[in-house]
Design a protein around this motif. Structure first.
Motif, PDB file in Angstrom:
ATOM      1  N   ARG A 205       0.740  -1.277   0.111  1.00  0.00           N
ATOM      2  CA  ARG A 205      -0.080  -0.115   0.051  1.00  0.00           C
ATOM      3  C   ARG A 205       0.795   1.387   0.157  1.00  0.00           C
ATOM      4  NH1 ARG A 205      -3.174  -3.456   3.940  1.00  0.00           N
ATOM      5  NH2 ARG A 205      -4.824  -3.948   2.651  1.00  0.00           N
TER       6      ARG A 205
ATOM      7  N   GLU B   7       7.961   1.262  -4.024  1.00  0.00           N
ATOM      8  CA  GLU B   7       6.809   0.608  -3.507  1.00  0.00           C
ATOM      9  C   GLU B   7       5.616   0.727  -4.559  1.00  0.00           C
ATOM     10  OE1 GLU B   7       7.380   1.325   1.181  1.00  0.00           O
ATOM     11  OE2 GLU B   7       6.047   2.668  -0.088  1.00  0.00           O
ATOM     12  N   ARG B   8       5.626   1.778  -5.354  1.00  0.00           N
ATOM     13  CA  ARG B   8       4.763   2.079  -6.338  1.00  0.00           C
ATOM     14  C   ARG B   8       5.168   1.174  -7.607  1.00  0.00           C
ATOM     15  NH1 ARG B   8       5.694   7.301  -5.107  1.00  0.00           N
ATOM     16  NH2 ARG B   8       6.595   7.754  -7.055  1.00  0.00           N
TER      17      ARG B   8
ATOM     18  N   ASN C 214       3.617   4.474  -0.722  1.00  0.00           N
ATOM     19  CA  ASN C 214       3.722   5.310  -1.958  1.00  0.00           C
ATOM     20  C   ASN C 214       5.166   5.649  -2.478  1.00  0.00           C
ATOM     21  OD1 ASN C 214       2.186   6.902  -3.831  1.00  0.00           O
ATOM     22  ND2 ASN C 214       2.063   8.723  -2.418  1.00  0.00           N
ATOM     23  N   GLU C 215       6.056   5.055  -1.702  1.00  0.00           N
ATOM     24  CA  GLU C 215       7.542   5.216  -2.289  1.00  0.00           C
ATOM     25  C   GLU C 215       7.666   4.868  -3.510  1.00  0.00           C
ATOM     26  OE1 GLU C 215      10.242   3.886   0.605  1.00  0.00           O
ATOM     27  OE2 GLU C 215       9.556   5.306   2.093  1.00  0.00           O
TER      28      GLU C 215
END
Length: 155
Positions: free
Chosen positions: A114, A120-121, A116-117
């Motif tokens: 989940r 991670e995205r 947003n770095e």
């Protein structure tokens, strides 16, 4: 007592569904350039791995004892006061790992799913775009499918 060659295997073979805290490490080209997630029971275990064992993954503890000690001390200094994976200054740690590896990401399974770095995205995008490559839907849940995807992610 663990022997040196067992250290990366143990943490790399753990399931993120059981060990929720992880690191994503990329070997330097001289070590093959491989990438892997390593999973830990909590942030403290992951930070201890970085501080106490990571240098041993890349350096021979007998032949390069001074270098192992110097790298471990530099990593420890970079991690001074850090108690949470998300608080790690990746640039600072990576400055100590030049020529060995790069710490690309540190966090939890939930962060990967989940967060947003950028890393991670990118991983989330790869997961959603790779519908067929990882046999999506074969697990009992979306979390199982996501964890399976992580086993062959090489972003």
């Amino acid at each position: 007592m663990q022997i040196q060659s067992e250290i990366p295997t143990i943490v790399a073979e753990r399931s993120p569904l059981e060990y929720f805290h992880g690191l994503y490490i990329k070997d330097a080209a001289a070590f093959g350039g491989a990438t892997a997630f390593c999973w830990f029971i909590d942030d403290a275990e992951a930070i201890a791995h970085l501080r106490d064992r990571l240098a041993l993954v890349y350096l021979d503890s007998e032949g390069e004892a001074d270098e192992v000690q110097a790298v471990a001390k530099a990593i420890s200094t970079a991690l001074n006061g850090v108690n949470a994976l998300k608080a790690i200054d990746l640039d600072s740690v990576n400055a100590t790992l030049v020529g060995l590896c790069e710490l690309v990401w540190a966090g939890s399974l939930d962060d990967l799913r989940r967060g947003n770095e950028p890393f991670e995205r990118d991983l989330q995008d790869d997961y959603y775009q790779n519908v067929f490559g990882d046999e999506r839907g074969m697990g009992d849940s979306e979390w199982d499918d996501f964890a399976h995807h992580l086993t062959h992610y090489n972003g």
